[in-house]
Scaffold this active site. Structure first.
Site, PDB file in Angstrom:
ATOM      1  N   ILE A  24       0.836  -1.323   0.164  1.00  0.00           N
ATOM      2  CA  ILE A  24      -0.084   0.054  -0.017  1.00  0.00           C
ATOM      3  C   ILE A  24       0.887   1.197  -0.188  1.00  0.00           C
ATOM      4  O   ILE A  24       1.660   1.519   0.865  1.00  0.00           O
ATOM      5  CB  ILE A  24      -0.914   0.101   1.138  1.00  0.00           C
ATOM      6  CG1 ILE A  24      -1.482  -1.092   1.500  1.00  0.00           C
ATOM      7  CG2 ILE A  24      -1.971   1.221   1.177  1.00  0.00           C
ATOM      8  CD1 ILE A  24      -2.291  -1.279   2.862  1.00  0.00           C
ATOM      9  N   THR A  25       1.040   1.975  -1.108  1.00  0.00           N
ATOM     10  CA  THR A  25       1.619   3.393  -1.009  1.00  0.00           C
ATOM     11  C   THR A  25       0.640   4.473  -0.241  1.00  0.00           C
ATOM     12  O   THR A  25      -0.596   4.468  -0.232  1.00  0.00           O
ATOM     13  CB  THR A  25       1.915   4.035  -2.365  1.00  0.00           C
ATOM     14  OG1 THR A  25       0.461   4.067  -3.052  1.00  0.00           O
ATOM     15  CG2 THR A  25       2.503   2.813  -3.202  1.00  0.00           C
ATOM     16  N   GLY A  26       1.622   5.199   0.563  1.00  0.00           N
ATOM     17  CA  GLY A  26       0.832   6.199   1.203  1.00  0.00           C
ATOM     18  C   GLY A  26      -0.091   5.724   2.487  1.00  0.00           C
ATOM     19  O   GLY A  26      -0.953   6.046   2.692  1.00  0.00           O
ATOM     20  N   ALA A  27       0.654   4.559   3.033  1.00  0.00           N
ATOM     21  CA  ALA A  27      -0.073   3.800   4.036  1.00  0.00           C
ATOM     22  C   ALA A  27       0.277   4.517   5.434  1.00  0.00           C
ATOM     23  O   ALA A  27      -0.458   3.851   6.547  1.00  0.00           O
ATOM     24  CB  ALA A  27       0.334   2.368   4.413  1.00  0.00           C
ATOM     25  N   ASN A  28       0.824   5.656   5.800  1.00  0.00           N
ATOM     26  CA  ASN A  28       1.003   6.420   7.015  1.00  0.00           C
ATOM     27  C   ASN A  28      -0.143   7.134   7.224  1.00  0.00           C
ATOM     28  O   ASN A  28      -0.271   7.617   8.518  1.00  0.00           O
ATOM     29  CB  ASN A  28       2.266   7.092   6.963  1.00  0.00           C
ATOM     30  CG  ASN A  28       2.303   7.991   5.631  1.00  0.00           C
ATOM     31  OD1 ASN A  28       1.777   7.952   4.486  1.00  0.00           O
ATOM     32  ND2 ASN A  28       2.633   9.418   5.932  1.00  0.00           N
ATOM     33  N   SER A  29      -1.150   7.505   6.520  1.00  0.00           N
ATOM     34  CA  SER A  29      -2.219   8.431   7.035  1.00  0.00           C
ATOM     35  C   SER A  29      -3.546   8.027   6.063  1.00  0.00           C
ATOM     36  O   SER A  29      -3.307   7.448   5.144  1.00  0.00           O
ATOM     37  CB  SER A  29      -1.721   9.719   6.898  1.00  0.00           C
ATOM     38  OG  SER A  29      -1.475  10.061   5.475  1.00  0.00           O
ATOM     39  N   GLY A  30      -4.545   8.799   6.645  1.00  0.00           N
ATOM     40  CA  GLY A  30      -5.962   8.885   5.633  1.00  0.00           C
ATOM     41  C   GLY A  30      -6.354   7.489   5.146  1.00  0.00           C
ATOM     42  O   GLY A  30      -6.146   6.422   5.839  1.00  0.00           O
TER      43      GLY A  30
ATOM     44  N   TYR B 130      -5.044  17.855 -10.524  1.00  0.00           N
ATOM     45  CA  TYR B 130      -5.349  16.685  -9.749  1.00  0.00           C
ATOM     46  C   TYR B 130      -6.516  15.880 -10.651  1.00  0.00           C
ATOM     47  O   TYR B 130      -6.078  14.667 -10.750  1.00  0.00           O
ATOM     48  CB  TYR B 130      -5.954  17.015  -8.476  1.00  0.00           C
ATOM     49  CG  TYR B 130      -6.629  15.684  -7.605  1.00  0.00           C
ATOM     50  CD1 TYR B 130      -5.595  14.886  -6.865  1.00  0.00           C
ATOM     51  CD2 TYR B 130      -7.982  15.449  -7.544  1.00  0.00           C
ATOM     52  CE1 TYR B 130      -6.291  14.005  -6.079  1.00  0.00           C
ATOM     53  CE2 TYR B 130      -8.311  14.508  -6.679  1.00  0.00           C
ATOM     54  CZ  TYR B 130      -7.502  13.674  -6.211  1.00  0.00           C
ATOM     55  OH  TYR B 130      -8.192  12.607  -5.435  1.00  0.00           O
TER      56      TYR B 130
END
Length: 334
Positions: free
Chosen positions: A51-57, A213
């Site tokens: 999972i990329t960006g799994a540190n938040s949200g 975006y």
């Protein structure tokens, strides 16, 4: 003089605030009912998920859910400090110690390659690759060291390159899955692969604050469908999704005064846990084992705009992207 039909200004103001609160509450309740509900208790023991960006949200909530299901979760994050905190929290809550932190900056081709080399060397099989990391720039754009527009590099070109570099371990899974977190804002963009400034808008200007975006999400969906066609004879599927409008850090780059105006609007946004549901559904559910190249919203198939489904343009974007990410003949091909 009366204000809004009230003789007392304070009563008028209180009535307006109450009315707004009721409207916002109704919107919030509607969003809750339509965000999709995936209640399956299906386990993921023995499965390896990136999972990329799994540190938040949304990424963090996805990692939390998959950890509960027993998956081995590789948390691919740019910020290692927040990743460590997120890992400790999830391990303490789920009891699953099979959470591994790896550093990656998906906007950097060199970082994507370094991450992929490490993964391929250590992981013979990848069951699910979730492209969750993303950024939303507003009016300003930046150019990366690779000469790529920053939002496109983060949300699309990093996705394109990483999928190529990890395709072989994905093919070795019993049923590999590529899941791309996109957005319905793709509808407000259009992409011309024959125009260099369309696919790599380094000379960007738009009055629409999140046009970059939207453009990157348009490219993601085109990539998903072309990827699915190319993987048709394999055991790997590729699908994308709209998670809903979520209250996450992705909105931190909104400029003043939009950032001020956005605060009351954010009260209606879905929570990261609610936003993660469709991602989890596509990563876990047996119902989508043989579905590929589709767009989901609220854990259900959703129709796409015809413009984004132009096969010739999808193929042209693919070939142009290979050049922009400097894919070589010795790299894995799809």
């Amino acid at each position: 003089m009366s204000l809004l039909g009230f003789n007392d200004p304070l009563t008028a103001i209180a009535s307006v605030i109450t009315g707004l609160a009721i409207v916002l509450s109704l919107i919030k309740y509607y969003l809750y009912l339509t965000c999709g509900h995936f209640t399956s208790a299906r386990k993921m023991d023995g499965k390896t998920v990136i999972i990329t960006g799994a540190n938040s949200g949304i990424g963090k909530e996805t990692a939390r859910d998959l950890a509960r299901r027993g998956a081995r979760v590789i948390m691919a994050c740019r910020n290692m400090e927040t990743a460590k905190v997120a890992r400790e929290e999830i391990v303490a809550e789920t009891g699953n110690t099979q959470l591994i932190i790896k550093q990656i900056d998906v906007s950097s081709l060199a970082s994507v390659r370094a991450f992929a080399r490490e993964i391929v060397a250590a992981e013979p099989v990848i069951d699910v690759l979730i492209h969750n990391a993303g950024v939303a720039q507003a009016y300003n754009n930046k150019v990366t060291a690779d000469g790529l527009e920053f939002t496109m590099a983060t949300n699309y070109y990093g996705v394109f390159l990483l999928t190529h570099l990890l395709i072989e371990p994905l093919k070795k899974a019993d049923q590999g899955r590529v899941v791309i977190v996109s957005s319905k804002l793709y509808q407000y963009a259009s992409l011309n692969p024959d125009n260099p400034n369309s696919i790599n808008p380094v000379n960007y200007f738009s009055l629409f604050p999140v046009h970059l975006y939207s453009l990157s999400k348009f490219a993601e969906i085109m990539f998903t469908q072309e990827l699915a066609r190319r993987l048709k004879d394999t055991r790997v599927t590729a699908n994308c999704l709209h998670p809903g409008v979520i209250d996450t850090g992705i909105w931190r780059n909104l400029p003043f005064p939009l950032s001020i105006l956005f605060k009351p609007i954010k009260m209606c946004f879905r929570t990261p846990e609610e936003g993660a549901r469709t991602t989890i559904f596509l990563a876990v559910s047996p119902d989508v084992e043989h579905i590929s190249g589709q767009y989901f919203r609220g854990c259900k198939l959703n129709e796409l705009n015809r413009r984004v489904q132009n096969v010739a343009k999808q193929q042209a974007l693919w070939e142009a992207s290979k050049k922009l990410v400097k894919l070589t003949d010795v790299d894995p091909q799809i």
